[in-house]
Scaffold this active site. Structure first.
Site, PDB file in Angstrom:
ATOM      1  N   HIS A  44     -20.227   3.101 -43.482  1.00 26.37           N
ATOM      2  CA  HIS A  44     -19.379   3.995 -42.772  1.00 26.37           C
ATOM      3  C   HIS A  44     -18.195   4.423 -43.754  1.00 26.37           C
ATOM      4  O   HIS A  44     -17.532   3.359 -43.884  1.00 26.37           O
ATOM      5  CB  HIS A  44     -19.099   3.412 -41.576  1.00 26.37           C
ATOM      6  CG  HIS A  44     -18.310   4.445 -40.815  1.00 26.37           C
ATOM      7  ND1 HIS A  44     -18.673   5.796 -40.059  1.00 26.37           N
ATOM      8  CD2 HIS A  44     -16.666   4.845 -40.754  1.00 26.37           C
ATOM      9  CE1 HIS A  44     -17.856   6.366 -39.644  1.00 26.37           C
ATOM     10  NE2 HIS A  44     -16.827   5.953 -40.074  1.00 26.37           N
ATOM     11  N   HIS A  64     -21.409  12.575 -45.256  1.00 29.04           N
ATOM     12  CA  HIS A  64     -22.928  13.363 -45.255  1.00 29.04           C
ATOM     13  C   HIS A  64     -22.911  14.660 -46.263  1.00 29.04           C
ATOM     14  O   HIS A  64     -21.949  15.368 -46.334  1.00 29.04           O
ATOM     15  CB  HIS A  64     -23.203  13.837 -43.921  1.00 29.04           C
ATOM     16  CG  HIS A  64     -22.145  14.685 -43.107  1.00 29.04           C
ATOM     17  ND1 HIS A  64     -21.019  14.336 -42.551  1.00 29.04           N
ATOM     18  CD2 HIS A  64     -22.158  16.072 -42.983  1.00 29.04           C
ATOM     19  CE1 HIS A  64     -20.358  15.224 -41.979  1.00 29.04           C
ATOM     20  NE2 HIS A  64     -21.031  16.413 -42.226  1.00 29.04           N
TER      21      HIS A  64
HETATM   22  P1  DGP Z   1     -20.087  19.166 -40.747  1.00 25.26           P
HETATM   23  O1  DGP Z   1     -19.718  20.177 -39.927  1.00 25.26           O
HETATM   24  O2  DGP Z   1     -20.117  19.272 -42.176  1.00 25.26           O
HETATM   25  O3  DGP Z   1     -19.471  17.710 -40.295  1.00 25.26           O
HETATM   26  O4  DGP Z   1     -21.712  18.816 -40.274  1.00 25.26           O
HETATM   27  C1  DGP Z   1     -22.074  17.905 -39.528  1.00 25.26           C
HETATM   28  C2  DGP Z   1     -23.832  18.311 -39.129  1.00 25.26           C
HETATM   29  O5  DGP Z   1     -24.201  17.484 -38.086  1.00 25.26           O
HETATM   30  C3  DGP Z   1     -23.783  19.657 -38.242  1.00 25.26           C
HETATM   31  O6  DGP Z   1     -24.434  20.605 -39.117  1.00 25.26           O
HETATM   32  C4  DGP Z   1     -24.705  19.303 -37.117  1.00 25.26           C
HETATM   33  C5  DGP Z   1     -25.183  17.985 -37.468  1.00 25.26           C
HETATM   34  N1  DGP Z   1     -25.253  17.218 -36.424  1.00 25.26           N
HETATM   35  C6  DGP Z   1     -24.020  16.731 -35.495  1.00 25.26           C
HETATM   36  N2  DGP Z   1     -24.757  15.646 -34.712  1.00 25.26           N
HETATM   37  C7  DGP Z   1     -25.772  15.626 -35.000  1.00 25.26           C
HETATM   38  C8  DGP Z   1     -27.108  14.694 -34.591  1.00 25.26           C
HETATM   39  O7  DGP Z   1     -26.658  13.920 -33.427  1.00 25.26           O
HETATM   40  N3  DGP Z   1     -28.302  14.639 -35.036  1.00 25.26           N
HETATM   41  C9  DGP Z   1     -28.400  15.345 -36.055  1.00 25.26           C
HETATM   42  N4  DGP Z   1     -29.675  15.523 -36.448  1.00 25.26           N
HETATM   43  N5  DGP Z   1     -27.390  16.284 -36.540  1.00 25.26           N
HETATM   44  C10 DGP Z   1     -26.331  16.273 -36.020  1.00 25.26           C
END
Ligand code: DGP
Length: 112
Positions: free
Chosen positions: A46, A98
């Site tokens: 993390h 990410h």
């Molecule tokens: P950002 O806006 O750069 O922090 O991107 C976060 C991304 O994470 C956004 O495109 C949606 C995705 N996301 C958020 N929560 C979850 C989740 O619980 N599962 C998955 N697969 N994606 C998620």
């Protein structure tokens, strides 16, 4: 980080199908895809942002790029975009490092 959703996905406390799991990196499909291929590539460790990962251990960032290249090959992408949103003003909404790997459509420049 017990409340971090991406930590829970990385350790499979939330059982999201993993597209990659190697060298401390996992990848899974984005919940809200912005392209035919939209994969999130994250370190198991993390850190709050790519900047924090780079400061703590730059090899983490290299491992994310290596994973993205491997995933792009697997998906047959001839071109792809990798993006880190770092900080709220840049659109970061999940505060666990990410990389977005996007492919399968043309991308405009500059990005919005
Ligand atoms: P950002 O806006 O750069 O922090 O991107 C976060 C991304 O994470 C956004 O495109 C949606 C995705 N996301 C958020 N929560 C979850 C989740 O619980 N599962 C998955 N697969 N994606 C998620």
């Amino acid at each position: 980080m017990s409340e971090c959703i991406f930590c829970k996905i990385a350790n499979q406390e939330i059982p999201v199908p993993l597209l990659y799991d190697r060298d401390g990196v996992v990848a899974f499909s984005d919940l809200n895809p912005q392209a035919p291929v939209h994969v999130l590539v994250i370190p198991k460790v993390h850190h709050e942002s790519a900047a924090q990962s780079a400061a703590a251990n730059p090899a983490v960032i290299g491992a994310l790029f290596a994973a993205a290249a491997s995933l792009a090959l697997e998906h047959g992408l001839d071109g792809y975009r990798t993006t880190f949103n770092t900080g709220e003003s840049a659109g970061q909404s999940v505060f666990h490092t990410h990389m977005h790997l996007l492919g399968g459509r043309p991308f405009a420049w500059p990005p919005g």
